[in-house]
Design a protein around this motif. Structure first.
Motif, PDB file in Angstrom:
ATOM      1  N   GLY A  35       0.772  -1.232   0.000  1.00 25.64           N
ATOM      2  CA  GLY A  35       0.000   0.000   0.000  1.00 25.64           C
ATOM      3  C   GLY A  35       0.805   1.286   0.000  1.00 25.64           C
ATOM      4  O   GLY A  35       0.269   2.346   0.318  1.00 25.64           O
ATOM      5  N   LEU A  36       2.097   1.204  -0.341  1.00 24.94           N
ATOM      6  CA  LEU A  36       2.853   2.442  -0.523  1.00 24.94           C
ATOM      7  C   LEU A  36       2.308   3.196  -1.727  1.00 24.94           C
ATOM      8  O   LEU A  36       1.859   2.574  -2.696  1.00 24.94           O
ATOM      9  CB  LEU A  36       4.338   2.132  -0.744  1.00 24.94           C
ATOM     10  CG  LEU A  36       5.158   1.752   0.491  1.00 24.94           C
ATOM     11  CD1 LEU A  36       6.476   1.121   0.078  1.00 24.94           C
ATOM     12  CD2 LEU A  36       5.416   2.979   1.358  1.00 24.94           C
ATOM     13  N   ASN A  75      -1.525   4.284   2.052  1.00 31.38           N
ATOM     14  CA  ASN A  75      -2.347   5.312   1.415  1.00 31.38           C
ATOM     15  C   ASN A  75      -3.607   4.803   0.729  1.00 31.38           C
ATOM     16  O   ASN A  75      -4.359   5.597   0.170  1.00 31.38           O
ATOM     17  CB  ASN A  75      -1.489   6.105   0.428  1.00 31.38           C
ATOM     18  CG  ASN A  75      -0.467   6.982   1.136  1.00 31.38           C
ATOM     19  OD1 ASN A  75       0.256   6.525   2.002  1.00 31.38           O
ATOM     20  ND2 ASN A  75      -0.409   8.254   0.774  1.00 31.38           N
ATOM     21  N   TYR A  76      -3.850   3.488   0.797  1.00 29.79           N
ATOM     22  CA  TYR A  76      -5.074   2.935   0.208  1.00 29.79           C
ATOM     23  C   TYR A  76      -5.936   2.270   1.285  1.00 29.79           C
ATOM     24  O   TYR A  76      -6.805   1.463   0.980  1.00 29.79           O
ATOM     25  CB  TYR A  76      -4.708   1.941  -0.909  1.00 29.79           C
ATOM     26  CG  TYR A  76      -3.798   2.564  -1.944  1.00 29.79           C
ATOM     27  CD1 TYR A  76      -4.322   3.256  -3.031  1.00 29.79           C
ATOM     28  CD2 TYR A  76      -2.417   2.508  -1.803  1.00 29.79           C
ATOM     29  CE1 TYR A  76      -3.494   3.859  -3.969  1.00 29.79           C
ATOM     30  CE2 TYR A  76      -1.579   3.115  -2.724  1.00 29.79           C
ATOM     31  CZ  TYR A  76      -2.114   3.789  -3.802  1.00 29.79           C
ATOM     32  OH  TYR A  76      -1.292   4.406  -4.723  1.00 29.79           O
ATOM     33  N   HIS A  77      -5.674   2.666   2.520  1.00 33.85           N
ATOM     34  CA  HIS A  77      -6.359   2.055   3.661  1.00 33.85           C
ATOM     35  C   HIS A  77      -7.877   2.211   3.572  1.00 33.85           C
ATOM     36  O   HIS A  77      -8.619   1.257   3.834  1.00 33.85           O
ATOM     37  CB  HIS A  77      -5.850   2.660   4.966  1.00 33.85           C
ATOM     38  CG  HIS A  77      -6.653   2.298   6.168  1.00 33.85           C
ATOM     39  ND1 HIS A  77      -6.506   1.090   6.821  1.00 33.85           N
ATOM     40  CD2 HIS A  77      -7.647   2.962   6.813  1.00 33.85           C
ATOM     41  CE1 HIS A  77      -7.370   1.036   7.829  1.00 33.85           C
ATOM     42  NE2 HIS A  77      -8.072   2.152   7.845  1.00 33.85           N
ATOM     43  N   THR A  92      -6.555   3.218  11.370  1.00 32.78           N
ATOM     44  CA  THR A  92      -5.267   3.461  10.734  1.00 32.78           C
ATOM     45  C   THR A  92      -4.444   4.470  11.522  1.00 32.78           C
ATOM     46  O   THR A  92      -4.989   5.378  12.170  1.00 32.78           O
ATOM     47  CB  THR A  92      -5.465   3.976   9.293  1.00 32.78           C
ATOM     48  OG1 THR A  92      -4.181   4.206   8.693  1.00 32.78           O
ATOM     49  CG2 THR A  92      -6.253   5.268   9.279  1.00 32.78           C
ATOM     50  N   SER A  93      -3.136   4.310  11.468  1.00 33.65           N
ATOM     51  CA  SER A  93      -2.237   5.293  12.066  1.00 33.65           C
ATOM     52  C   SER A  93      -1.797   6.325  11.031  1.00 33.65           C
ATOM     53  O   SER A  93      -1.015   7.228  11.351  1.00 33.65           O
ATOM     54  CB  SER A  93      -1.013   4.600  12.686  1.00 33.65           C
ATOM     55  OG  SER A  93      -0.354   3.790  11.725  1.00 33.65           O
ATOM     56  N   GLY A  94      -2.287   6.193   9.785  1.00 31.29           N
ATOM     57  CA  GLY A  94      -2.014   7.198   8.761  1.00 31.29           C
ATOM     58  C   GLY A  94      -1.227   6.651   7.593  1.00 31.29           C
ATOM     59  O   GLY A  94      -0.659   5.558   7.630  1.00 31.29           O
ATOM     60  N   GLY A  95      -1.219   7.422   6.523  1.00 30.56           N
ATOM     61  CA  GLY A  95      -0.430   7.067   5.345  1.00 30.56           C
ATOM     62  C   GLY A  95       1.017   7.463   5.523  1.00 30.56           C
ATOM     63  O   GLY A  95       1.449   7.901   6.597  1.00 30.56           O
ATOM     64  N   VAL A  96       1.783   7.321   4.460  1.00 26.27           N
ATOM     65  CA  VAL A  96       3.188   7.740   4.486  1.00 26.27           C
ATOM     66  C   VAL A  96       3.244   9.271   4.605  1.00 26.27           C
ATOM     67  O   VAL A  96       2.504   9.970   3.929  1.00 26.27           O
ATOM     68  CB  VAL A  96       3.876   7.281   3.175  1.00 26.27           C
ATOM     69  CG1 VAL A  96       5.290   7.835   3.080  1.00 26.27           C
ATOM     70  CG2 VAL A  96       3.864   5.761   3.058  1.00 26.27           C
ATOM     71  N   ALA A 127      14.061   2.624   2.418  1.00 27.54           N
ATOM     72  CA  ALA A 127      13.681   3.777   3.243  1.00 27.54           C
ATOM     73  C   ALA A 127      12.879   3.353   4.469  1.00 27.54           C
ATOM     74  O   ALA A 127      11.741   3.771   4.672  1.00 27.54           O
ATOM     75  CB  ALA A 127      12.896   4.768   2.401  1.00 27.54           C
ATOM     76  N   ASP A 128      13.478   2.524   5.319  1.00 29.03           N
ATOM     77  CA  ASP A 128      12.754   1.982   6.469  1.00 29.03           C
ATOM     78  C   ASP A 128      12.466   3.027   7.536  1.00 29.03           C
ATOM     79  O   ASP A 128      11.564   2.844   8.349  1.00 29.03           O
ATOM     80  CB  ASP A 128      13.540   0.817   7.078  1.00 29.03           C
ATOM     81  CG  ASP A 128      13.463  -0.433   6.225  1.00 29.03           C
ATOM     82  OD1 ASP A 128      12.397  -1.069   6.205  1.00 29.03           O
ATOM     83  OD2 ASP A 128      14.456  -0.759   5.554  1.00 29.03           O
ATOM     84  N   CYS A 129      13.234   4.105   7.549  1.00 22.86           N
ATOM     85  CA  CYS A 129      12.997   5.153   8.544  1.00 22.86           C
ATOM     86  C   CYS A 129      12.018   6.210   8.034  1.00 22.86           C
ATOM     87  O   CYS A 129      11.723   7.174   8.748  1.00 22.86           O
ATOM     88  CB  CYS A 129      14.309   5.816   8.936  1.00 22.86           C
ATOM     89  SG  CYS A 129      15.562   4.674   9.585  1.00 22.86           S
ATOM     90  N   LEU A 130      11.525   6.029   6.804  1.00 21.14           N
ATOM     91  CA  LEU A 130      10.578   6.988   6.229  1.00 21.14           C
ATOM     92  C   LEU A 130       9.271   7.012   7.002  1.00 21.14           C
ATOM     93  O   LEU A 130       8.632   8.057   7.143  1.00 21.14           O
ATOM     94  CB  LEU A 130      10.310   6.627   4.760  1.00 21.14           C
ATOM     95  CG  LEU A 130       9.251   7.460   4.016  1.00 21.14           C
ATOM     96  CD1 LEU A 130       9.689   8.924   3.913  1.00 21.14           C
ATOM     97  CD2 LEU A 130       8.996   6.881   2.621  1.00 21.14           C
TER      98      LEU A 130
END
Length: 296
Positions: A35-36, A75-77, A92-96, A127-130
């Motif tokens: 879902g990125l 972002n498609y939650h 949800t805790s939110g998108g990117v 980008a794991d810390c993104l």
């Protein structure tokens, strides 16, 4: 006779709540739903991400899977939940870049839900810390007096030394949390571990050695024997035509003195989650495990 019926009917209505269920079955799935945002990562999956996510949600409902833990639900939650009918679901805790991408869809109610961010991450190879990746915890109630602690994780990706170190730290963090918060409880741990038994430096065995858990794949497919590190011979196709290969999506479990838990069937369920034209819906092959429980 008439007065006897009036008394009997209320008594009968009380029976279901007084009979405690002592055994049962359920199935559990871990699925990285890719879902990125497409502009950041198309995951190599053909088709439109919104349409693909909608189909995943529809199939979740169609198969009526008991407990589903998803990763990369960013972002498609809203589309996923709009097409799914599970009665209990995490918010949800939110998108990117705000959310962790971790969510749960369940046929059973749960309590004590918590989100925990990784102590360590690496941006060297990906980008794991993104986003604030990490793990979640919840206590799922399968019947009266029958609860199982369920963990959902998405560990650091990549194969550099920094990534391997971060990923090992991630799994140790979950293991330590289990030790502190799931004392004497039955436990399920599943998610995208980004770990392989065949990769030197990865530690997927930590839940066995530190927390007394079994890997459902090792137990049911490999007779409890882990593959040897240092080889990529067991890499899977997507969807996989067999279960003998290894993916990074895994499921560990243990029972307790109160609730015995036994994995009964392990499968890669990618063939159940395809686009109408036969293409995959995600770059991950979901893992589906059938369980039986018995109240001790």
């Amino acid at each position: 006779m008439h007065s006897f019926s009036i008394i009997l009917l209320p008594l009968l209505s009380l029976l279901p709540s007084t009979i405690s269920q002592t055994s049962g079955t359920f199935n559990a799935m871990t699925f990285n739903v890719a879902g990125l945002p497409a502009i950041l990562n198309d995951n190599g999956v053909p088709g439109d991400k919104t349409a693909n996510t909608a189909r995943i949600g529809q199939l979740f409902t169609q198969y009526n899977i008991s407990l589903i833990q998803v990763q990369e639900d960013f972002n498609y939650h809203a589309t996923l939940y709009a097409n799914d009918k599970h009665p209990y679901r995490t918010a949800t805790s939110g998108g990117v870049p705000f959310g962790s991408g971790l969510n749960t869809l369940s046929n059973y109610e749960f309590t004590d839900f918590a989100r925990v961010k990784w102590n360590t991450c690496s941006n060297i190879d990906s980008a794991d810390c993104l986003t604030p990746k990490g793990f979640t915890f919840m206590r799922v109630k399968f019947a009266e007096g029958v609860s199982i602690d369920a963990y959902n994780l998405h560990a650091d990706a990549g194969t550099t030394a920094a990534d391997t170190t971060a990923r090992a730290s991630n799994l140790r963090q979950v293991s330590d949390y289990i030790t502190a918060h799931s004392i004497n409880n039955s436990v399920l741990v599943f998610g995208d571990s980004n770990s392989r038994y065949t990769r030197t430096g990865d530690i997927p065995s930590i839940f066995s050695t530190a927390n007394g858990m079994k890997d459902a794949w090792l137990e049911l497919v490999r007779g409890g024997v882990a593959p040897q590190a240092g080889t990529d011979a067991l890499l899977c196709d997507n969807p996989s035509p067999n279960t003998t290969c290894e993916t990074v999506d895994k499921m560990w479990y243990r029972g307790s003195s109160a609730v015995e838990l036994q994995a009964q069937k392990f499968q890669y369920a990618g063939n159940m989650f395809l686009q109408e034209n036969g293409d995959v819906l995600s770059d991950h092959d979901p893992v589906l495990v059938d369980f039986a429980w018995t109240k001790v």
